[in-house]
Design a protein around this motif. Sequence first.
Motif, mmCIF file in Angstrom:
data_model
loop_
_atom_site.group_PDB
_atom_site.id
_atom_site.type_symbol
_atom_site.label_atom_id
_atom_site.label_comp_id
_atom_site.label_asym_id
_atom_site.label_seq_id
_atom_site.Cartn_x
_atom_site.Cartn_y
_atom_site.Cartn_z
ATOM 1 N N ARG A 69 20.024 61.589 -41.732
ATOM 2 C CA ARG A 69 20.902 61.518 -40.564
ATOM 3 C C ARG A 69 21.039 60.093 -40.040
ATOM 4 N NH1 ARG A 69 22.465 65.714 -36.963
ATOM 5 N NH2 ARG A 69 21.898 64.644 -35.068
ATOM 6 N N TRP A 110 23.529 58.506 -42.765
ATOM 7 C CA TRP A 110 24.909 58.996 -42.815
ATOM 8 C C TRP A 110 25.692 58.490 -41.614
ATOM 9 C CZ3 TRP A 110 23.102 64.703 -43.671
ATOM 10 C CH2 TRP A 110 22.751 64.871 -45.012
ATOM 11 N N GLY A 111 26.878 58.031 -41.851
ATOM 12 C CA GLY A 111 27.720 57.567 -40.756
ATOM 13 C C GLY A 111 27.419 56.134 -40.389
ATOM 14 N N ASP A 112 26.128 55.754 -40.448
ATOM 15 C CA ASP A 112 25.750 54.411 -40.041
ATOM 16 C C ASP A 112 25.830 53.451 -41.218
ATOM 17 O OD1 ASP A 112 24.919 52.445 -38.421
ATOM 18 O OD2 ASP A 112 22.805 53.003 -38.400
ATOM 19 N N ALA A 152 29.189 56.360 -45.458
ATOM 20 C CA ALA A 152 30.031 57.402 -44.887
ATOM 21 C C ALA A 152 30.955 57.938 -45.968
ATOM 22 C CB ALA A 152 30.848 56.848 -43.729
ATOM 23 N N GLN A 197 35.229 63.244 -31.782
ATOM 24 C CA GLN A 197 34.672 63.253 -33.135
ATOM 25 C C GLN A 197 34.352 61.835 -33.595
ATOM 26 O OE1 GLN A 197 36.292 66.165 -35.808
ATOM 27 N NE2 GLN A 197 37.661 66.960 -34.254
ATOM 28 N N GLU A 238 31.205 60.534 -31.304
ATOM 29 C CA GLU A 238 29.947 61.223 -31.587
ATOM 30 C C GLU A 238 28.965 60.320 -32.336
ATOM 31 O OE1 GLU A 238 30.421 64.567 -34.174
ATOM 32 O OE2 GLU A 238 28.842 65.690 -33.172
ATOM 33 N N SER A 239 29.453 59.717 -33.428
ATOM 34 C CA SER A 239 28.521 58.920 -34.226
ATOM 35 C C SER A 239 28.212 57.589 -33.536
ATOM 36 C CB SER A 239 29.067 58.693 -35.636
ATOM 37 O OG SER A 239 30.259 57.957 -35.568
ATOM 38 N N PHE A 256 25.495 58.413 -31.131
ATOM 39 C CA PHE A 256 24.236 58.781 -31.797
ATOM 40 C C PHE A 256 23.564 57.556 -32.422
ATOM 41 C CE2 PHE A 256 21.928 59.966 -35.639
ATOM 42 C CZ PHE A 256 21.026 60.891 -35.151
ATOM 43 N N HIS A 257 24.347 56.808 -33.228
ATOM 44 C CA HIS A 257 23.726 55.731 -33.999
ATOM 45 C C HIS A 257 23.558 54.465 -33.183
ATOM 46 C CE1 HIS A 257 23.588 57.714 -37.828
ATOM 47 N NE2 HIS A 257 24.860 58.054 -37.750
ATOM 48 N N CYS A 288 30.907 53.370 -37.412
ATOM 49 C CA CYS A 288 29.701 52.577 -37.230
ATOM 50 C C CYS A 288 29.623 51.405 -38.202
ATOM 51 C CB CYS A 288 28.477 53.458 -37.383
ATOM 52 S SG CYS A 288 28.395 54.712 -36.118
#
Lengths: 341, 391
Positions: free
Chosen positions: B103, B106-108, B111, B130, B133-134, B137-138, B189
Amino acid sequence: MAGSGTAHLRQPSETLLRIQNLVVDFPAGRGKKVSAVSNVSFDIASGETLGLVGESGCGKSTTGKAIMQLPRPTRGEVTLDGTDLCSLRGEQLRNTRPRLQMIFQDPISSLNPRRTVMQIVEEPLNIWKIGTPEERRLKVNEVLSAVGIDPEAAAERKPHEFSGGQCQRISIARAVITEPSVIICDEPVSALDVSVQAQILNLLEDMKARYGLTLVFIAHDLAVVKNISDRVAVMYLGKMCEIGNPDALYSAPAHPYTRALLAAIPLPDPNASLDTEHHLEGDLPSPISPPSGCRFRTRCPLAQDICAQVEPQMQHVTGDQYVACHFPLQAVSEVPVALTQ
Amino acid sequence: MSVQTPISGLPTPSGTPGAPKLLEVRDIVTRFTTDRGSLTAVNGVSLSLERGRTLGVVGESGSGKSVLSRSIMGLLPRSNTERSGQVIFEGKEISGLNDSEYRELWGDEMAMIFQDPMTALNPVMKVGLQITESLRFHLNMSKSDAKDTAVALLKAVKIPEPEKRFSSYPHEMSGGMRQRVVIAVALACGPKLLFADEPTTALDVTVQAQILDLLAEQQRERYMGIILVTHDLGVVAGRADEIAVMYAGQIVEQAPTALLFSEMKMPYTEALMAAIPKLTDASHTRLAAIGGRPPDLVNPPKGCAFSPRCPYVQPRCHEESPTLTPSPTAPEHLFACFYPIGSPETEEVRLRIAAQRLMATAPEFVAAPAKTPTPAEQSPVPAPPEQTEGM
């Protein structure tokens, strides 16, 4: 562009299927309507393949369905062999159905999953009570062999046991079994891999030769359309842009939209320079409130004031190429050759 | 671009001695347990990627190209999947990470852009949320900072009226716009590695060109490594630095793009190219379809997986599997074939096929029959039977 007019139509005696000023409206709620197809005209000679291309939402599939009278067009004429299908009702219309068949995009969902291949392909013959059961079985075997499916092995199996390419072959078998005059192919290869796509395109050419078919081939892939068509019609937002034989149309597009479509195709050649200059910006405008005048003007690099005021009409370019544009990329004839009526 | 997204500082110049590669994958094998037995979807794939470069992965449906990218990213379900091999991302082994460690990644750091923009977005969540969100979080951004960044991202992916679109739902947008949102989510990100799994297959050709242009632009700006998975050789030809062709879970040919197109070695790559309708060909040009269909990966054929469909097949191909080896003339060009294009064996077959075609298409010149041939008359030499998909 994106205009109207019938200058590109040939003499009715030369054509098998003639679509004139076709309009298909759908209700869009709150009393509004969407003209999915707006004043589209084209004709197809016997044995010809007409390719219909355009982006999603340009009305190409709706045109195909309106030819089948499913749903019935709001206005306009669809003339098959001198009979206007739009004026027929009930049994008379039903009797023309075996002459017009359709092949759909998703081969798997267009076959009934609970029936065997034999039942699927035989059904048109049962509906029309053609031949004895024995003759029907022989006919199914013949057609299945013609599309490259082994009737012995396949007849009692169900669609889920076949790959997408094989299912598309079975749909083609079902379409040709009534020996139709015209088959409308609605994106028949879009869901298939390139290798299978080539098999199906070759098969359609073979079927056309064998059963003397006339095809309306709807697709968004210009290379596919060029390969199979004798004539290509480019549509945009429910209107016709340009029509002509593919070799001329692709080498010298007269409509800016055709040029943009051609520029957008990724070529399988790393040395081909990307024609980013002619890439289109933005999205298709809403068909509920289409732009006035030429519908392409909002994305057209050549648009002038006149494009917002006057809808362009079909004009003759050269040979059998016609364009609906105020500022065509190719010179148009001074006096359009009127072949209508 | 005035986005205050963390573009991860300045790019580390790739090729610096000692700097680890962005991604290095060694001998990945992915098996799924199915009712019929174990299915080997990816079978021993190795590859590497530097920052700022694009690797195109090409193959038919079922060749394992999507499973490969999901295996690298660790996106596959654990219950029925067996995975082995090494995935080294910036010098760290990541294939053994647990969910919470993934987690963070992913995204950071990496992706993915998925094929279908409708199902990739949450239909009951506004698109702005949407994207933020990341970021929240990140990067622990505040709500308002995240919103500003998201609007800037929407602008960067060329969505008109980004402030208004921030509060739209996915269904209010066209397919091309949704795919731009998916790209904005993936870029949020500032990942170093971007997987694009058939990013344009669901889109029109004009929109496809826009999206590919956008990806190239963002790649230049952010210095990302991209793995572009597609079935369309046309898409990768203009966009990838290097191409890997996959068949039956294996890379069968890999080379820098220009070299691959100028000197194809693997008969499968050649067949895939030949099957594409060309704009430059006259209409009604007969297409060179590939006969047969891809092998069953539960019971793969013995020997080379392409041998049942290969026009140049030799007895050895049915017995032994070729391994991916560098070309003697160009070490960056790898292929897995005993009789590559250009070898005496394949050239002989090629000439024979060409001669048969010629005789089949022009019997009157070759066979010179005394009487006028009727159209129905069979040519003296039967044309090579065109294989169909077979039953």
